[in-house]
Motif scaffolding. Sequence first.
Motif, PDB file in Angstrom:
ATOM      1  N   ALA A  43     -41.114  44.565  35.915  1.00 60.99           N
ATOM      2  CA  ALA A  43     -39.875  43.933  36.371  1.00 60.99           C
ATOM      3  C   ALA A  43     -39.611  44.294  37.826  1.00 60.99           C
ATOM      4  CB  ALA A  43     -38.706  44.358  35.486  1.00 60.99           C
ATOM      5  N   GLY A  44     -39.934  45.507  38.210  1.00 61.62           N
ATOM      6  CA  GLY A  44     -39.807  45.914  39.606  1.00 61.62           C
ATOM      7  C   GLY A  44     -40.739  45.136  40.511  1.00 61.62           C
ATOM      8  N   GLU A  45     -41.938  44.861  40.043  1.00 63.40           N
ATOM      9  CA  GLU A  45     -42.882  44.069  40.838  1.00 63.40           C
ATOM     10  C   GLU A  45     -42.377  42.637  41.000  1.00 63.40           C
ATOM     11  OE1 GLU A  45     -46.838  44.537  39.262  1.00 63.40           O
ATOM     12  OE2 GLU A  45     -46.836  46.694  39.665  1.00 63.40           O
ATOM     13  N   LEU A  46     -41.718  42.109  39.984  1.00 61.93           N
ATOM     14  CA  LEU A  46     -41.099  40.784  40.098  1.00 61.93           C
ATOM     15  C   LEU A  46     -39.971  40.831  41.125  1.00 61.93           C
ATOM     16  CD1 LEU A  46     -40.783  37.844  39.139  1.00 61.93           C
ATOM     17  CD2 LEU A  46     -39.358  38.727  37.265  1.00 61.93           C
ATOM     18  N   LEU A  47     -39.152  41.850  41.052  1.00 60.67           N
ATOM     19  CA  LEU A  47     -38.051  42.004  42.005  1.00 60.67           C
ATOM     20  C   LEU A  47     -38.561  42.137  43.438  1.00 60.67           C
ATOM     21  CD1 LEU A  47     -35.079  42.461  42.723  1.00 60.67           C
ATOM     22  CD2 LEU A  47     -35.406  44.872  42.105  1.00 60.67           C
ATOM     23  N   GLU A  48     -39.692  42.821  43.590  1.00 63.19           N
ATOM     24  CA  GLU A  48     -40.251  43.039  44.930  1.00 63.19           C
ATOM     25  C   GLU A  48     -40.517  41.723  45.660  1.00 63.19           C
ATOM     26  OE1 GLU A  48     -43.791  45.754  46.861  1.00 63.19           O
ATOM     27  OE2 GLU A  48     -44.126  44.850  44.896  1.00 63.19           O
ATOM     28  N   ILE A  49     -40.874  40.697  44.936  1.00 60.97           N
ATOM     29  CA  ILE A  49     -41.130  39.387  45.553  1.00 60.97           C
ATOM     30  C   ILE A  49     -39.872  38.872  46.243  1.00 60.97           C
ATOM     31  CG2 ILE A  49     -41.715  36.971  45.064  1.00 60.97           C
ATOM     32  CD1 ILE A  49     -43.396  38.099  42.658  1.00 60.97           C
ATOM     33  N   PHE A  50     -38.727  39.154  45.667  1.00 55.08           N
ATOM     34  CA  PHE A  50     -37.451  38.627  46.162  1.00 55.08           C
ATOM     35  C   PHE A  50     -36.687  39.599  47.063  1.00 55.08           C
ATOM     36  CE2 PHE A  50     -38.415  36.470  42.205  1.00 55.08           C
ATOM     37  CZ  PHE A  50     -38.123  35.152  42.494  1.00 55.08           C
ATOM     38  N   GLN A  51     -37.177  40.811  47.183  1.00 54.34           N
ATOM     39  CA  GLN A  51     -36.418  41.913  47.767  1.00 54.34           C
ATOM     40  C   GLN A  51     -35.729  41.593  49.087  1.00 54.34           C
ATOM     41  OE1 GLN A  51     -38.686  45.501  48.224  1.00 54.34           O
ATOM     42  NE2 GLN A  51     -36.896  46.722  48.705  1.00 54.34           N
ATOM     43  N   TRP A  52     -36.422  41.032  50.032  1.00 52.81           N
ATOM     44  CA  TRP A  52     -35.843  40.824  51.364  1.00 52.81           C
ATOM     45  C   TRP A  52     -35.585  39.363  51.669  1.00 52.81           C
ATOM     46  CZ3 TRP A  52     -33.871  45.154  52.448  1.00 52.81           C
ATOM     47  CH2 TRP A  52     -34.535  46.338  52.141  1.00 52.81           C
ATOM     48  N   LEU A  53     -35.597  38.515  50.652  1.00 55.72           N
ATOM     49  CA  LEU A  53     -35.377  37.089  50.870  1.00 55.72           C
ATOM     50  C   LEU A  53     -33.888  36.769  50.929  1.00 55.72           C
ATOM     51  CD1 LEU A  53     -38.007  35.500  48.444  1.00 55.72           C
ATOM     52  CD2 LEU A  53     -38.284  36.146  50.853  1.00 55.72           C
ATOM     53  N   THR A  54     -33.558  35.776  51.723  1.00 55.34           N
ATOM     54  CA  THR A  54     -32.195  35.251  51.712  1.00 55.34           C
ATOM     55  C   THR A  54     -32.019  34.466  50.409  1.00 55.34           C
ATOM     56  OG1 THR A  54     -32.815  33.153  52.727  1.00 55.34           O
ATOM     57  CG2 THR A  54     -32.247  34.981  54.236  1.00 55.34           C
ATOM     58  N   PRO A  55     -30.788  34.163  50.026  1.00 51.39           N
ATOM     59  CA  PRO A  55     -30.599  33.345  48.818  1.00 51.39           C
ATOM     60  C   PRO A  55     -31.342  32.007  48.903  1.00 51.39           C
ATOM     61  CG  PRO A  55     -28.522  34.343  49.447  1.00 51.39           C
ATOM     62  CD  PRO A  55     -29.501  34.651  50.552  1.00 51.39           C
ATOM     63  N   GLU A  56     -31.380  31.410  50.086  1.00 57.22           N
ATOM     64  CA  GLU A  56     -32.076  30.126  50.257  1.00 57.22           C
ATOM     65  C   GLU A  56     -33.592  30.300  50.083  1.00 57.22           C
ATOM     66  OE1 GLU A  56     -28.187  30.226  51.922  1.00 57.22           O
ATOM     67  OE2 GLU A  56     -29.902  31.442  52.545  1.00 57.22           O
ATOM     68  N   GLN A  57     -34.135  31.365  50.657  1.00 59.80           N
ATOM     69  CA  GLN A  57     -35.572  31.624  50.512  1.00 59.80           C
ATOM     70  C   GLN A  57     -35.925  31.921  49.048  1.00 59.80           C
ATOM     71  OE1 GLN A  57     -35.638  34.837  53.358  1.00 59.80           O
ATOM     72  NE2 GLN A  57     -36.792  33.607  54.865  1.00 59.80           N
ATOM     73  N   ALA A  58     -35.071  32.676  48.387  1.00 60.06           N
ATOM     74  CA  ALA A  58     -35.320  33.012  46.985  1.00 60.06           C
ATOM     75  C   ALA A  58     -35.299  31.754  46.112  1.00 60.06           C
ATOM     76  CB  ALA A  58     -34.282  34.022  46.495  1.00 60.06           C
ATOM     77  N   ALA A  59     -34.390  30.838  46.406  1.00 62.95           N
ATOM     78  CA  ALA A  59     -34.301  29.602  45.635  1.00 62.95           C
ATOM     79  C   ALA A  59     -35.541  28.735  45.814  1.00 62.95           C
ATOM     80  CB  ALA A  59     -33.051  28.818  46.029  1.00 62.95           C
ATOM     81  N   ALA A  60     -36.240  28.907  46.943  1.00 59.84           N
ATOM     82  CA  ALA A  60     -37.416  28.087  47.257  1.00 59.84           C
ATOM     83  C   ALA A  60     -38.729  28.815  46.986  1.00 59.84           C
ATOM     84  CB  ALA A  60     -37.353  27.640  48.717  1.00 59.84           C
ATOM     85  N   VAL A  61     -38.678  29.951  46.325  1.00 63.45           N
ATOM     86  CA  VAL A  61     -39.876  30.771  46.163  1.00 63.45           C
ATOM     87  C   VAL A  61     -41.003  30.046  45.415  1.00 63.45           C
ATOM     88  CG1 VAL A  61     -39.282  31.975  44.022  1.00 63.45           C
ATOM     89  CG2 VAL A  61     -40.571  33.164  45.779  1.00 63.45           C
ATOM     90  N   MET A  62     -40.667  29.117  44.550  1.00 62.21           N
ATOM     91  CA  MET A  62     -41.695  28.412  43.785  1.00 62.21           C
ATOM     92  C   MET A  62     -42.294  27.239  44.553  1.00 62.21           C
ATOM     93  SD  MET A  62     -41.865  30.329  41.202  1.00 62.21           S
ATOM     94  CE  MET A  62     -42.922  29.462  40.054  1.00 62.21           C
ATOM     95  N   ASP A  63     -41.794  26.977  45.769  1.00 61.59           N
ATOM     96  CA  ASP A  63     -42.305  25.860  46.569  1.00 61.59           C
ATOM     97  C   ASP A  63     -43.656  26.162  47.210  1.00 61.59           C
ATOM     98  OD1 ASP A  63     -40.007  24.525  45.893  1.00 61.59           O
ATOM     99  OD2 ASP A  63     -39.015  24.869  47.829  1.00 61.59           O
ATOM    100  N   ALA A  64     -43.936  27.428  47.458  1.00 58.43           N
ATOM    101  CA  ALA A  64     -45.219  27.825  48.060  1.00 58.43           C
ATOM    102  C   ALA A  64     -46.125  28.353  46.958  1.00 58.43           C
ATOM    103  CB  ALA A  64     -44.995  28.890  49.127  1.00 58.43           C
ATOM    104  N   GLU A  65     -47.331  27.822  46.843  1.00 56.40           N
ATOM    105  CA  GLU A  65     -48.219  28.182  45.739  1.00 56.40           C
ATOM    106  C   GLU A  65     -48.516  29.678  45.710  1.00 56.40           C
ATOM    107  OE1 GLU A  65     -50.113  28.368  42.336  1.00 56.40           O
ATOM    108  OE2 GLU A  65     -48.874  26.716  43.008  1.00 56.40           O
ATOM    109  N   GLY A  66     -48.640  30.304  46.866  1.00 55.49           N
ATOM    110  CA  GLY A  66     -48.940  31.742  46.897  1.00 55.49           C
ATOM    111  C   GLY A  66     -47.865  32.568  46.224  1.00 55.49           C
TER     112      GLY A  66
END
Length: 111
Positions: A43-66
């Motif tokens: 769960a921490g590794e999942l959180l790490e993906i979002f850690q420093w993203l803005t709310p807008e970036q986090a909402a778009a995280v699934m837009d980039a395949e990587g």
Amino acid sequence: MNDDPDDLTVPELQRRLAEFAAARDWQQYHTPKNLASALTVEAGELLEIFQWLTPEQAAAVMDAEGTAHRVRDEVADVLAYLLQLCTVLEVDPLRALAEKIVRNEQRFPAP
């Protein structure tokens, strides 16, 4: 073995996870404490993906395949450890969730 995600059931996934662990002699490590710890790490590794993203970036995280691939992998790891923990503790995860929803509906009634 059913590999079509649309046809998989929770018990089938739990069976496959148990077979995977048994084939590698990992059941000895699948204690409730170890599985709960591993679940927290994933769960921490999942959180790490979002850690420093803005709310807008986090909402778009699934837009980039990587990043979408990373999110799917971490979600799968979290779910795998949760299902393994449920197996070891003999908790039906769907029943537990359904019962919790009922308690939450009673505890937090809609306005």
